[in-house]
Design a protein around this motif. Sequence first.
Motif, PDB file in Angstrom:
ATOM      1  N   ARG A   4     -37.256  18.494  14.537  1.00  0.00           N
ATOM      2  CA  ARG A   4     -37.583  19.232  13.317  1.00  0.00           C
ATOM      3  C   ARG A   4     -38.721  18.570  12.554  1.00  0.00           C
ATOM      4  NH1 ARG A   4     -32.368  20.596   9.908  1.00  0.00           N
ATOM      5  NH2 ARG A   4     -32.169  18.348  10.098  1.00  0.00           N
ATOM      6  N   ARG A   5     -38.750  17.246  12.544  1.00  0.00           N
ATOM      7  CA  ARG A   5     -39.832  16.543  11.860  1.00  0.00           C
ATOM      8  C   ARG A   5     -41.161  16.767  12.577  1.00  0.00           C
ATOM      9  NH1 ARG A   5     -38.296  11.073   9.856  1.00  0.00           N
ATOM     10  NH2 ARG A   5     -37.495  12.420   8.236  1.00  0.00           N
ATOM     11  N   VAL A   6     -41.140  16.689  13.910  1.00  0.00           N
ATOM     12  CA  VAL A   6     -42.359  16.924  14.691  1.00  0.00           C
ATOM     13  C   VAL A   6     -42.831  18.369  14.496  1.00  0.00           C
ATOM     14  CG1 VAL A   6     -43.291  17.037  17.036  1.00  0.00           C
ATOM     15  CG2 VAL A   6     -41.809  15.137  16.368  1.00  0.00           C
ATOM     16  N   LEU A   7     -41.901  19.309  14.533  1.00  0.00           N
ATOM     17  CA  LEU A   7     -42.246  20.710  14.298  1.00  0.00           C
ATOM     18  C   LEU A   7     -42.812  20.896  12.890  1.00  0.00           C
ATOM     19  CD1 LEU A   7     -42.182  23.664  15.277  1.00  0.00           C
ATOM     20  CD2 LEU A   7     -39.863  23.793  14.347  1.00  0.00           C
ATOM     21  N   GLY A   8     -42.211  20.253  11.903  1.00  0.00           N
ATOM     22  CA  GLY A   8     -42.689  20.348  10.525  1.00  0.00           C
ATOM     23  C   GLY A   8     -44.093  19.804  10.357  1.00  0.00           C
ATOM     24  N   ILE A   9     -44.359  18.667  10.972  1.00  0.00           N
ATOM     25  CA  ILE A   9     -45.699  18.079  10.887  1.00  0.00           C
ATOM     26  C   ILE A   9     -46.714  18.976  11.585  1.00  0.00           C
ATOM     27  CG2 ILE A   9     -47.120  16.124  11.642  1.00  0.00           C
ATOM     28  CD1 ILE A   9     -44.601  14.369  11.147  1.00  0.00           C
ATOM     29  N   GLY A  10     -46.338  19.528  12.723  1.00  0.00           N
ATOM     30  CA  GLY A  10     -47.237  20.431  13.444  1.00  0.00           C
ATOM     31  C   GLY A  10     -47.533  21.706  12.662  1.00  0.00           C
ATOM     32  N   LEU A  11     -46.497  22.288  12.056  1.00  0.00           N
ATOM     33  CA  LEU A  11     -46.708  23.499  11.256  1.00  0.00           C
ATOM     34  C   LEU A  11     -47.554  23.215  10.022  1.00  0.00           C
ATOM     35  CD1 LEU A  11     -43.210  25.228  11.363  1.00  0.00           C
ATOM     36  CD2 LEU A  11     -45.303  25.949  12.495  1.00  0.00           C
ATOM     37  N   THR A  12     -47.321  22.063   9.413  1.00  0.00           N
ATOM     38  CA  THR A  12     -48.129  21.683   8.247  1.00  0.00           C
ATOM     39  C   THR A  12     -49.590  21.526   8.634  1.00  0.00           C
ATOM     40  OG1 THR A  12     -46.229  20.563   7.265  1.00  0.00           O
ATOM     41  CG2 THR A  12     -48.388  19.995   6.396  1.00  0.00           C
ATOM     42  N   ALA A  13     -49.841  20.850   9.735  1.00  0.00           N
ATOM     43  CA  ALA A  13     -51.221  20.659  10.189  1.00  0.00           C
ATOM     44  C   ALA A  13     -51.875  21.998  10.523  1.00  0.00           C
ATOM     45  CB  ALA A  13     -51.251  19.738  11.399  1.00  0.00           C
ATOM     46  N   ALA A  14     -51.148  22.877  11.190  1.00  0.00           N
ATOM     47  CA  ALA A  14     -51.697  24.194  11.529  1.00  0.00           C
ATOM     48  C   ALA A  14     -51.963  25.014  10.274  1.00  0.00           C
ATOM     49  CB  ALA A  14     -50.737  24.936  12.457  1.00  0.00           C
ATOM     50  N   GLY A  15     -51.068  24.923   9.302  1.00  0.00           N
ATOM     51  CA  GLY A  15     -51.254  25.663   8.055  1.00  0.00           C
ATOM     52  C   GLY A  15     -52.453  25.172   7.264  1.00  0.00           C
TER      53      GLY A  15
END
Length: 54
Positions: A4-15
């Motif tokens: 979930r943390r990796v997914l969160g960081i990835g979504l934040t970067a993409a956003g």
Amino acid sequence: MHYRRVLGIGLTAAGILGYFVGVYAAYPGRAFSLTLTMVGITLAFTTPATEAEL
């Protein structure tokens, strides 16, 4: 691994990337970059610190 943390960081970067691209070039759906950023930050910061807390 804290998926979930990796997914969160990835979504934040993409956003954030989508937001900056949207500042310079209008494209359909660019408002979703803010949603991705908010969801990414939420996932990154609500992930438990250790696997035992899951």
